[in-house]
Write a protein that holds these residues in place. Structure first.
Motif, PDB file in Angstrom:
ATOM      1  N   ASP A  93     -34.668 -53.637 -13.280  1.00  0.00           N
ATOM      2  CA  ASP A  93     -33.465 -53.389 -12.364  1.00  0.00           C
ATOM      3  C   ASP A  93     -33.670 -53.732 -11.129  1.00  0.00           C
ATOM      4  OD1 ASP A  93     -34.609 -50.253 -14.327  1.00  0.00           O
ATOM      5  OD2 ASP A  93     -36.516 -50.969 -13.961  1.00  0.00           O
ATOM      6  N   ALA A  94     -34.084 -54.662 -10.080  1.00  0.00           N
ATOM      7  CA  ALA A  94     -33.642 -54.486  -9.258  1.00  0.00           C
ATOM      8  C   ALA A  94     -33.598 -56.332  -9.341  1.00  0.00           C
ATOM      9  CB  ALA A  94     -34.268 -53.823  -8.240  1.00  0.00           C
ATOM     10  N   PRO A  95     -32.711 -57.013  -9.547  1.00  0.00           N
ATOM     11  CA  PRO A  95     -32.695 -58.355  -9.246  1.00  0.00           C
ATOM     12  C   PRO A  95     -32.348 -59.068  -7.899  1.00  0.00           C
ATOM     13  CG  PRO A  95     -30.593 -58.023 -10.543  1.00  0.00           C
ATOM     14  CD  PRO A  95     -31.141 -56.767 -10.733  1.00  0.00           C
ATOM     15  N   PHE A  96     -32.589 -59.809  -6.759  1.00  0.00           N
ATOM     16  CA  PHE A  96     -32.422 -59.891  -5.489  1.00  0.00           C
ATOM     17  C   PHE A  96     -31.215 -60.889  -6.108  1.00  0.00           C
ATOM     18  CE2 PHE A  96     -34.370 -57.745  -1.974  1.00  0.00           C
ATOM     19  CZ  PHE A  96     -35.826 -57.361  -3.157  1.00  0.00           C
ATOM     20  N   MET A  97     -30.392 -59.996  -5.391  1.00  0.00           N
ATOM     21  CA  MET A  97     -28.958 -61.123  -5.358  1.00  0.00           C
ATOM     22  C   MET A  97     -29.022 -62.333  -4.361  1.00  0.00           C
ATOM     23  SD  MET A  97     -26.818 -60.519  -7.613  1.00  0.00           S
ATOM     24  CE  MET A  97     -28.077 -59.994  -8.558  1.00  0.00           C
ATOM     25  N   PHE A 147     -32.841 -46.178  -9.115  1.00  0.00           N
ATOM     26  CA  PHE A 147     -34.243 -46.029 -11.166  1.00  0.00           C
ATOM     27  C   PHE A 147     -33.888 -45.285 -11.251  1.00  0.00           C
ATOM     28  CE2 PHE A 147     -38.372 -46.054 -12.902  1.00  0.00           C
ATOM     29  CZ  PHE A 147     -37.993 -46.722 -13.419  1.00  0.00           C
ATOM     30  N   ALA A 148     -33.984 -43.609 -10.575  1.00  0.00           N
ATOM     31  CA  ALA A 148     -34.160 -42.906 -11.717  1.00  0.00           C
ATOM     32  C   ALA A 148     -32.715 -42.425 -11.720  1.00  0.00           C
ATOM     33  CB  ALA A 148     -34.600 -41.667 -10.116  1.00  0.00           C
ATOM     34  N   ASP A 149     -31.659 -42.837 -11.074  1.00  0.00           N
ATOM     35  CA  ASP A 149     -30.222 -42.490 -11.926  1.00  0.00           C
ATOM     36  C   ASP A 149     -29.732 -43.408 -12.568  1.00  0.00           C
ATOM     37  OD1 ASP A 149     -29.642 -40.476  -9.779  1.00  0.00           O
ATOM     38  OD2 ASP A 149     -28.763 -41.738  -8.460  1.00  0.00           O
ATOM     39  N   GLY A 150     -30.937 -43.944 -13.139  1.00  0.00           N
ATOM     40  CA  GLY A 150     -30.686 -45.264 -14.777  1.00  0.00           C
ATOM     41  C   GLY A 150     -29.432 -46.391 -13.281  1.00  0.00           C
ATOM     42  N   VAL A 151     -29.094 -47.122 -12.577  1.00  0.00           N
ATOM     43  CA  VAL A 151     -28.842 -47.177 -12.041  1.00  0.00           C
ATOM     44  C   VAL A 151     -29.250 -48.604 -11.686  1.00  0.00           C
ATOM     45  CG1 VAL A 151     -25.868 -47.873 -10.495  1.00  0.00           C
ATOM     46  CG2 VAL A 151     -26.678 -45.678 -11.697  1.00  0.00           C
ATOM     47  N   MET A 152     -28.385 -49.311 -12.224  1.00  0.00           N
ATOM     48  CA  MET A 152     -29.282 -51.417 -11.623  1.00  0.00           C
ATOM     49  C   MET A 152     -28.423 -51.243 -10.156  1.00  0.00           C
ATOM     50  SD  MET A 152     -28.727 -54.974 -13.521  1.00  0.00           S
ATOM     51  CE  MET A 152     -29.684 -53.768 -15.216  1.00  0.00           C
ATOM     52  N   SER A 153     -29.733 -51.766  -9.710  1.00  0.00           N
ATOM     53  CA  SER A 153     -29.591 -51.768  -7.941  1.00  0.00           C
ATOM     54  C   SER A 153     -29.212 -52.874  -7.490  1.00  0.00           C
ATOM     55  CB  SER A 153     -31.236 -51.601  -7.383  1.00  0.00           C
ATOM     56  OG  SER A 153     -31.402 -50.065  -6.776  1.00  0.00           O
TER      57      SER A 153
END
Ligand SMILES: [Zn+2]
Length: 416
Positions: A93-97, A147-153
């Motif tokens: 859900d949230a890969p640190f770029m 995360f609640a919205d289903g969008v990747m951070s």
């Protein structure tokens, strides 16, 4: 054989309505297939962060441009370890770029900040081109909302403090540009501190300017990342920082004796006592000292083979030698179980509240372990951990709970 499913279905509906999750089969009573399915469910139910994904630099090397022809690459590609589709499959859900700045650039003033800005713009451009899939993420509040919205951070961490150069105001500027952790250095000593890979030991740890940089990171709310630093730097950062630290992508030195890039037991204990998190690097040579030693010795043999042909590493026309070499000495890999060994040891030393995942996907070439080859494979890691007796709650902490706790602490301590 015909089975009437109706009574079973009725039973299921009844049990869901009346019992809830507390009545689920405990992991130790599950069959292997049930355990795998459960791991897959958890990977999608829990928010998963990954402390270090090198997608931006991989794309940079490939001359990625922010135009139509290229914009599908971060969504679906046969190359590399990360794309959106595989990440969704794996529950990431949230890969640190990673905004990775090679150390060699610091010799030429202006080059490091130039690359930092171009990589930050690239990540921003990717998010802007796919607003239904990605969002630049600069706070824990946004992280949870996405995360609640289903969008990747897409939070951003800068790998190497070299773009700060000798200008302390840049720390606040990078915060404004969205950077939420800074790895103090990379392969060489810089103006901030000494690197684990550099034997020069320019400052014997943190420089005076480095102390100022850590204070400023605390003040503006950027997490201090101690991956890549020398041991002396680590211990001096511990004394300097007022908030917990992260290791964005380091493993456990116990399994790779003498490899200073990984953390030793005392450091891991102290990191935990300070409330921090070590996010385990998945690269095989970070995981297994024998593989590391083998690779180091093979590098010498490969150089000799090239020399016999009158060539050097990086020359053109080495492909045939490379292929023959690869056949003679095939690459050996660690295993997903080895990653679990590292996690076990951190848990023994510091507790389950102080470990997470920092794959280094797209940053360690093809050296990833069997069973953990790309961002689609987190469920396999969770399955391996469940098999070892970790609870769902333990996994929730490893997947992101621990990192979110540190990030929140850093946000809370920052000046308003
Ligand atoms: Zn790195």
């Amino acid at each position: 054989m015909k089975i009437n499913y109706f009574p079973l279905l009725a039973l299921l509906v009844f049990s869901l309505a009346s019992c809830g999750p507390a009545q689920e089969t405990p992991a130790k009573e599950m069959t292997d297939a049930e355990l795998r399915a459960h791991a897959n469910d958890l990977a999608h139910e829990y928010l998963i962060t990954d402390g270090h994904v090198d997608l931006p630099y991989r794309l940079k090397v490939k001359n990625f441009r922010l135009d139509k022809e290229y914009l599908g690459i971060p969504i679906q590609t046969d190359e590399g370890d990360f794309d959106y589709q595989r990440a969704v499959e794996g529950g990431l859900d949230a890969p640190f770029m990673s905004i990775y700045i090679p150390s060699r650039l610091q010799e030429e003033p202006g080059e490091s900040p130039k690359l930092a800005d171009s990589l930050i713009n690239m990540v921003r451009g990717i998010a802007a081109a796919h607003p239904d899939k990605f969002r630049i993420t600069t706070s824990t509040e946004q992280l949870l909302q996405n995360f609640a919205d289903g969008v990747m951070s897409l939070p951003m961490g800068m790998e190497n403090g070299s773009p700060i150069e000798d200008k302390i105001e840049r720390v606040a500027e990078y915060h404004a540009k969205g950077i939420r952790y800074i790895t103090l250095t990379h392969a060489k000593d810089n103006l901030i501190c000494d690197s684990s890979y550099d034997t020069t030991r320019t400052h014997n740890g943190l420089s005076d300017f480095g102390r100022e940089v850590v204070r400023e990171m605390n003040r503006v709310g950027i997490m201090v990342d101690i991956s890549h630093v020398s041991d002396s730097t680590f211990w001096q950062v511990v004394e300097q920082t007022d908030v917990p630290m992260i290791a964005s992508h380091s493993s456990v030195r116990h399994f790779t004796p003498g490899f200073e890039r990984n953390m030793n037991d005392e450091m891991i204990k102290r990191l935990g006592e300070e409330g921090g998190v070590i996010q385990i690097n998945f690269g095989s040579t970070f995981l297994d000292g024998a593989l590391r030693a083998r690779q180091d010795s093979l590098r010498e043999v490969f150089r000799e083979r090239l020399a016999e042909a009158g060539l050097e590493y990086g020359d053109e026309g080495t492909e045939a030698i490379e292929q023959a070499f690869e056949q003679e000495f095939p690459t050996l890999y660690a295993d997903v179980e080895t990653v679990a060994d590292h996690i076990d040891r951190v848990v023994q030393l510091a507790g389950v509240d102080h470990v997470g995942f920092g794959s280094d996907f797209d940053g360690v070439g093809d050296s990833l372990p069997t069973g953990l080859k790309d961002v689609a494979d987190y469920p396999n890691l969770l399955y391996t951990l469940l098999k070892r007796g970790y609870t769902d709650e333990d996994l929730r902490k490893m997947c992101s709970g621990n990192v979110i706790r540190v990030w929140k602490a850093v946000e809370a301590a920052a000046a308003p």
